[in-house]
Motif scaffolding. Structure first.
Motif, PDB file in Angstrom:
ATOM      1  N   CYS A   1       0.849  -1.197   0.000  1.00  0.00           N
ATOM      2  CA  CYS A   1       0.000   0.000   0.000  1.00  0.00           C
ATOM      3  C   CYS A   1       0.879   1.240   0.000  1.00  0.00           C
ATOM      4  CB  CYS A   1      -0.912   0.003   1.229  1.00  0.00           C
ATOM      5  SG  CYS A   1      -0.047  -0.165   2.801  1.00  0.00           S
ATOM      6  N   ASP A   2       0.243   2.370  -0.082  1.00  0.00           N
ATOM      7  CA  ASP A   2       0.943   3.644   0.020  1.00  0.00           C
ATOM      8  C   ASP A   2       1.739   3.671   1.324  1.00  0.00           C
ATOM      9  OD1 ASP A   2       1.118   6.640   0.843  1.00  0.00           O
ATOM     10  OD2 ASP A   2       0.548   6.699  -1.268  1.00  0.00           O
ATOM     11  N   ARG A   3       2.972   4.145   1.254  1.00  0.00           N
ATOM     12  CA  ARG A   3       3.855   4.095   2.437  1.00  0.00           C
ATOM     13  C   ARG A   3       3.326   4.937   3.593  1.00  0.00           C
ATOM     14  NH1 ARG A   3       8.341   1.264   1.403  1.00  0.00           N
ATOM     15  NH2 ARG A   3       8.872   0.916  -0.794  1.00  0.00           N
ATOM     16  N   SER A   4       2.456   5.885   3.288  1.00  0.00           N
ATOM     17  CA  SER A   4       1.868   6.682   4.375  1.00  0.00           C
ATOM     18  C   SER A   4       0.964   5.837   5.264  1.00  0.00           C
ATOM     19  CB  SER A   4       1.079   7.855   3.798  1.00  0.00           C
ATOM     20  OG  SER A   4      -0.051   7.395   3.069  1.00  0.00           O
ATOM     21  N   LEU A   5       0.554   4.658   4.793  1.00  0.00           N
ATOM     22  CA  LEU A   5      -0.293   3.773   5.590  1.00  0.00           C
ATOM     23  C   LEU A   5       0.493   2.775   6.420  1.00  0.00           C
ATOM     24  CD1 LEU A   5      -3.174   2.889   3.077  1.00  0.00           C
ATOM     25  CD2 LEU A   5      -3.043   4.762   4.715  1.00  0.00           C
ATOM     26  N   HIS A   6       1.800   2.680   6.194  1.00  0.00           N
ATOM     27  CA  HIS A   6       2.587   1.665   6.890  1.00  0.00           C
ATOM     28  C   HIS A   6       2.551   1.848   8.403  1.00  0.00           C
ATOM     29  CE1 HIS A   6       5.184   0.392   3.183  1.00  0.00           C
ATOM     30  NE2 HIS A   6       3.881   0.273   2.988  1.00  0.00           N
ATOM     31  N   GLY A   7       2.426   3.092   8.842  1.00  0.00           N
ATOM     32  CA  GLY A   7       2.400   3.341  10.278  1.00  0.00           C
ATOM     33  C   GLY A   7       1.182   2.741  10.971  1.00  0.00           C
ATOM     34  N   LEU A   8       0.133   2.430  10.218  1.00  0.00           N
ATOM     35  CA  LEU A   8      -1.037   1.814  10.819  1.00  0.00           C
ATOM     36  C   LEU A   8      -0.702   0.478  11.482  1.00  0.00           C
ATOM     37  CD1 LEU A   8      -3.753   2.364   8.033  1.00  0.00           C
ATOM     38  CD2 LEU A   8      -3.629   3.519  10.235  1.00  0.00           C
ATOM     39  N   PHE A   9       0.328  -0.181  10.979  1.00  0.00           N
ATOM     40  CA  PHE A   9       0.625  -1.543  11.431  1.00  0.00           C
ATOM     41  C   PHE A   9       1.748  -1.578  12.466  1.00  0.00           C
ATOM     42  CE2 PHE A   9      -0.567  -1.541   6.869  1.00  0.00           C
ATOM     43  CZ  PHE A   9      -1.830  -2.068   7.016  1.00  0.00           C
TER      44      PHE A   9
END
Length: 639
Positions: free
Chosen positions: A212-220
């Motif tokens: 996914c977009d790297r801006s979403l990686h922090g969700l995990f």
């Protein structure tokens, strides 16, 4: 209806929105179906591209079938109508709910523009055929009434052979849950995070993968790092390799208005890769996925944990589901299998066009034919008789300028390059006129655009707007009249002429222009409000009745317009229908950012209903709000 005889050389032009790179919608809605269509013997050529491309615009009038793949541009309207007048088929595709885009979606501001939104509806409703990518979109927009077809996403080629999945054979083997998607799925994924945490805590063999977009990686970040694999977005090949590494593919989908129109493409991709699909139950997947046969459904975020644990306890069933899904898509979801149906649909649209159905403007004369180079000579990516046109350097620079409009210095550099590379093209001048901060520069550019392309409706209308802003009413009126000569179904030009007439005290003429605007495109609701206000000023039962009907028509299109509801409440009050007025005023109050006008009207309605206490309470609230604002204004001036 007259039959259309055999036409072995069918020419199809497929117009899509411009894009900086090859996106999923372009692949599934344009590239793949167009290539499959171009492989049929009855088809002479298929050409696709964006309206920004000069050679593509030259193809539009000559095409037997024009497909607008949710591509919307002011200058497409006269071409659309000219084709209808000439008996050529117009098809409009809706592949996203453009009326319910998330605020963070890059296209949200584009479709929020009342002109663009109404033009989208106008093109769709006046088509000879309306096609959809999902059941949800057909349910949402089916009221637009043209003959319709559901053309779902398909696979370009048969999937690779289905191999055994070791993770489902051994209880100790690592099992990868995963998901891949765009930024638009941010909230969908965030909603299942607690369930993912629970699953990884309970089951050490489970791992999580996301592309996914790297801006979403922090969700995990809260998941155990050693059991998480995160990758950024890539092309379709990279995505296919990512999916192939999963054992269980998730498709979370909150029941938002936009999500209700999504396609079942996640299931399609998972099934083709032999990945067990676990999708959120709802209108998107329910027509495709049969629980326990070709996939699994989970009931919202709370249902994810039991759904995963259920399949973990039944590995043999998981293998059977994988095989069933793979066989279904391998033998029934291929573009080549569905291309004949698409061709038959386009032939049906041709018949309706030949019979004159769907033509909305009898006064529209066909535009003179333009020289269109043969499809075989067009530059671009090609497969058989299909050409996916590539933008020239000038066209790429123009699109880069459009993308960077919020950074004027960067946009200007791109625009200068576009103008240098294509000095006779009108679109760079049109964009320069729209972007220019100095009025003199804007007017110069728009006049140049009109000179380069006298048939440009967009250039004539924008020139009229800028002339009006500079107080040049006579020239502005002439520009709007010129716009209507190009296309008399363009409601904003009628509305602008009404505004000019009202400013000059020609009230009857103003009302006439606004009536013309409403008739030309009832989806453009700006003149509904203007006409209603003017009619209420005229007074009398007939005028009030017309105002009420006009406002009700506008609210069918824009039910969340507080202004239209406020005006309707006022109209109903004047017709002595106080209870109906109260209902509309309450809705207006809920929707309005500025509450005071609605509160004042509500006070009048309560008095008419014989409820003076409620009226006094509202009047007191209104006075308190005004006093607070005066205090704030005084404090600000002192500061």
């Amino acid at each position: 209806m007259p039959a259309v005889g055999p036409q072995p050389g069918l020419r199809v032009v497929h117009v899509e929105p411009p894009s900086p790179s090859l996106q999923g919608d372009q692949i599934y809605r344009t590239r793949q179906p167009c290539a499959a269509l171009g492989a049929l013997d009855e088809v002479g050529s298929v050409v696709s591209g964006a309206y920004l491309q000069t050679d593509l615009r030259r193809q539009i009038l000559a095409a037997d079938v024009l497909v607008l793949c949710q591509a919307v541009e002011v200058d497409l309207l006269p071409l659309w109508q000219a084709r209808a007048a000439a008996g050529r088929a117009n098809v409009f595709e809706i592949n996203d709910d453009f009326a319910a885009l998330q605020t963070f979606n890059a296209s949200a501001s584009f479709y929020a523009n009342p002109l663009i939104r109404s033009l989208t509806f106008q093109l769709a409703q006046s088509a000879h055929g309306l096609q959809f990518s999902s059941h949800g979109l057909q349910a949402r927009f089916g009221h637009l009434a043209p003959p319709q077809a559901l053309l779902m996403n398909q696979l370009q080629r048969p999937p690779a052979p289905l191999l055994p999945a070791p993770a489902w054979e051994s209880p100790q083997a690592p099992l990868w849950l995963g998901w891949g998607g765009s930024l638009g799925h941010r909230d969908d994924v965030a909603a299942i995070l607690p369930a993912l945490q629970t699953l990884l805590q309970r089951h050490p063999r489970l791992h999580w993968a996301a592309m996914c977009d790297r801006s979403l990686h922090g969700l995990f970040a809260a998941l155990p790092p050693a059991r998480v694999r995160l990758v950024g977005l890539g092309d379709l090949g990279a995505y296919a390799r990512f999916v192939a590494g999963l054992d269980l593919g998730l498709a979370p989908l909150l029941p938002t208005a936009f999500n209700l129109g999504r396609s079942d493409v996640k299931y399609l991709e998972y099934a083709a890769a032999g990945v067990l699909a676990l999708v959120q139950d709802g209108p998107t997947y329910r027509p495709t996925v049969r629980e326990g046969e070709n996939g699994l459904l989970f009931d919202g975020p709370a249902g994810l944990v039991p759904a995963v644990e259920k399949v973990l306890a039944a590995p043999q069933q998981a293998q059977a589901i994988r095989r069933c899904a793979w066989e279904e898509v391998a033998h029934g979801r291929l573009e080549a299998q569905h291309a004949p149906r698409r061709l038959a649909w386009y032939r049906d649209c041709q018949q309706r066009a030949a019979a004159g159905l769907g033509q909305r403007s009898p006064r529209q004369k066909p535009l003179p034919p333009q020289a269109a180079p043969p499809a075989a000579s067009l530059p671009g990516w090609r497969r058989g008789r299909y050409v996916a046109m590539q933008p020239t350097r000038a066209e790429a620079a123009l699109y880069a300028a459009m993308l960077t409009r919020q950074t004027p210095t960067v946009a200007q550099r791109h625009l200068d390059e576009a103008r240098r590379r294509a000095p006779q093209a009108h679109l760079p001048e049109l964009l320069r006129g729209q972007m220019a901060a100095r009025p003199a520069v804007a007017l110069q550019a728009l006049r140049r655009a009109r000179q380069l392309q006298p048939a440009s409706l967009h250039a004539a209308y924008d020139l009229g707007k800028h002339l009006l802003m500079q107080g040049q009413r006579a020239e502005g009126r002439a520009a709007f009249v010129a716009a209507l000569r190009i296309c008399d179904a363009f409601a904003p030009a009628h509305e602008a002429l009404g505004h000019l007439a009202e400013a000059e005290g020609e009230d009857e003429a103003a009302r006439g222009h606004w009536r013309d605007a409403v008739a030309a495109n009832p989806f453009y609701t700006v003149p509904h409000g203007r006409l209603a206000v003017a009619l209420l000023q005229v007074g009398g039962d007939e005028a009030r009745k017309e105002a009420r009907l006009c406002l009700q028509q506008g609210l069918q299109v824009e039910p969340r317009s507080w202004l239209l509801r406020h005006l309707l409440a006022d109209t109903l009050l004047q017709q002595n229908k106080a209870r109906a007025a109260l209902a509309q005023a309450k809705l207006a109050l809920e929707l309005a950012d500025e509450k005071r006008p609605v509160q004042a009207l509500l006070a009048k309605i309560y008095l008419a209903l014989g409820q003076p206490k409620a009226a006094k309470l509202l009047a007191a609230q209104l006075e308190a709000t005004q006093e607070s604002r005066r205090d704030c204004s005084t404090s600000s001036s002192r500061g």
